[in-house]
Scaffold this motif. Structure first.
Motif, PDB file in Angstrom:
ATOM      1  N   SER A  19       1.211  -1.168  -0.100  1.00 16.60           N
ATOM      2  CA  SER A  19       0.253   0.348  -0.115  1.00 16.60           C
ATOM      3  C   SER A  19       0.792   1.655   0.245  1.00 16.60           C
ATOM      4  N   ASN A  20       1.966   1.239  -0.229  1.00 18.72           N
ATOM      5  CA  ASN A  20       3.179   1.939  -0.253  1.00 18.72           C
ATOM      6  C   ASN A  20       3.305   1.902  -1.497  1.00 18.72           C
ATOM      7  N   SER A  21       4.515   3.188  -2.191  1.00 23.16           N
ATOM      8  CA  SER A  21       5.124   3.094  -3.381  1.00 23.16           C
ATOM      9  C   SER A  21       6.834   2.543  -3.234  1.00 23.16           C
ATOM     10  N   SER A  51      -6.490   1.812  -3.359  1.00 21.25           N
ATOM     11  CA  SER A  51      -6.445   3.055  -4.050  1.00 21.25           C
ATOM     12  C   SER A  51      -5.085   3.203  -4.391  1.00 21.25           C
ATOM     13  N   VAL A  52      -3.883   3.205  -2.974  1.00 21.49           N
ATOM     14  CA  VAL A  52      -2.762   4.327  -3.445  1.00 21.49           C
ATOM     15  C   VAL A  52      -1.741   2.712  -3.292  1.00 21.49           C
ATOM     16  N   GLY A  53      -0.548   3.501  -3.313  1.00 18.16           N
ATOM     17  CA  GLY A  53       0.821   2.972  -3.316  1.00 18.16           C
ATOM     18  C   GLY A  53       0.449   1.295  -4.728  1.00 18.16           C
ATOM     19  N   GLY A  56      -2.693   0.482  -6.195  1.00 16.30           N
ATOM     20  CA  GLY A  56      -3.261   1.575  -6.820  1.00 16.30           C
ATOM     21  C   GLY A  56      -2.566   2.077  -8.462  1.00 16.30           C
ATOM     22  N   GLU A  81      -6.276   2.537   3.182  1.00 17.31           N
ATOM     23  CA  GLU A  81      -5.992   2.167   1.992  1.00 17.31           C
ATOM     24  C   GLU A  81      -7.112   2.780   0.571  1.00 17.31           C
ATOM     25  N   SER A  83      -7.989   5.852  -1.065  1.00 19.67           N
ATOM     26  CA  SER A  83      -8.208   7.846  -1.167  1.00 19.67           C
ATOM     27  C   SER A  83      -9.808   7.820  -2.678  1.00 19.67           C
TER      28      SER A  83
END
Length: 216
Positions: A19-21, A51-53, A56, A81, A83
């Protein structure tokens, strides 16, 4: 003919990812590359619903490419998680156990991108379920820029020290690029011995998730 050549034996692949990039662009690039490779092969995506990292990035890529996206997420994680707008179909579940069971049940194979504890735990559980005979699905590891080198070395050490059977070491397929990984996964045939017969798991009272998983 070209369309048939590109079509995969997998209809839906579950992707575990962060969920992080990550701090480096190479990880985001890998998520986009994998998403595009799934679209090229007309493979639908099952993932953790965020929808994050990296979640997413890959979900939006597959969705924009015209393939179906199914996100499965516990209610408690939705504020963290997701946004903005959700991508594709989103299914909410009660907890992490139900999430993993549903993701596994809905998928024909598994791929792990770089991620943290959660990604690694999901990957290891699918490897364990394969070893136990709960499922017979292919498990792939996208080893972006050597991110998982130490984990793979740990598995090798487990074999050397007698905790992992050599045949079980081959459950996990790894490659540095999405194209190479999917090609290897397409050709993979399980060769390891199951701890218990696949059919026996359907006979035991193990809770819903192994029994439902075996319905595939």
């Amino acid at each position: 003919m070209a369309e048939e050549k590109d079509r995969s034996k997998f209809k839906r692949v579950c992707v575990f990812c962060g969920s992080n990039s990550g701090h480096r662009k190479v990880f985001s690039d890998a998520a986009l590359e994998l998403g595009n490779e799934l679209v090229k092969r007309k493979i639908d995506l099952v993932y953790g619903g965020g929808s994050v990292g990296l979640m997413g990035l890959i979900s939006q890529t597959v969705y924009n490419g015209g393939c179906h996206v199914l996100g499965i997420i516990p209610k408690a994680l939705m504020p963290l998680e997701i946004s903005g707008e959700t991508v594709g179909e989103v299914r909410t579940v009660l907890d992490m156990h139900e999430r993993k069971a549903a993701m596994a049940r809905e998928s024909d194979a598994f791929i792990a991108l770089p991620g943290g504890y959660g990604t690694m735990e999901e990957l290891l559980e699918m490897i364990t379920w394969s070893q136990l005979g709960i499922h017979k699905k292919t498990v792939g590891l996208l080893n972006v820029d050597g991110y998982y080198n130490n984990l793979l070395a740990l598995f090798d050490n487990g074999v050397e020290e007698g905790f992992i059977k050599p045949g079980a070491r081959h459950i996990i397929i790894s490659a540095p690029t999405a194209k190479e990984l999917l090609e290897k996964m397409e050709q993979y045939t399980p060769s390891h011995e199951h701890v218990a017969p696949h059919e026996s798991w359907q006979m035991e009272q193990l809770g819903d998730y192994p029994k439902q998983l075996n319905a595939q």
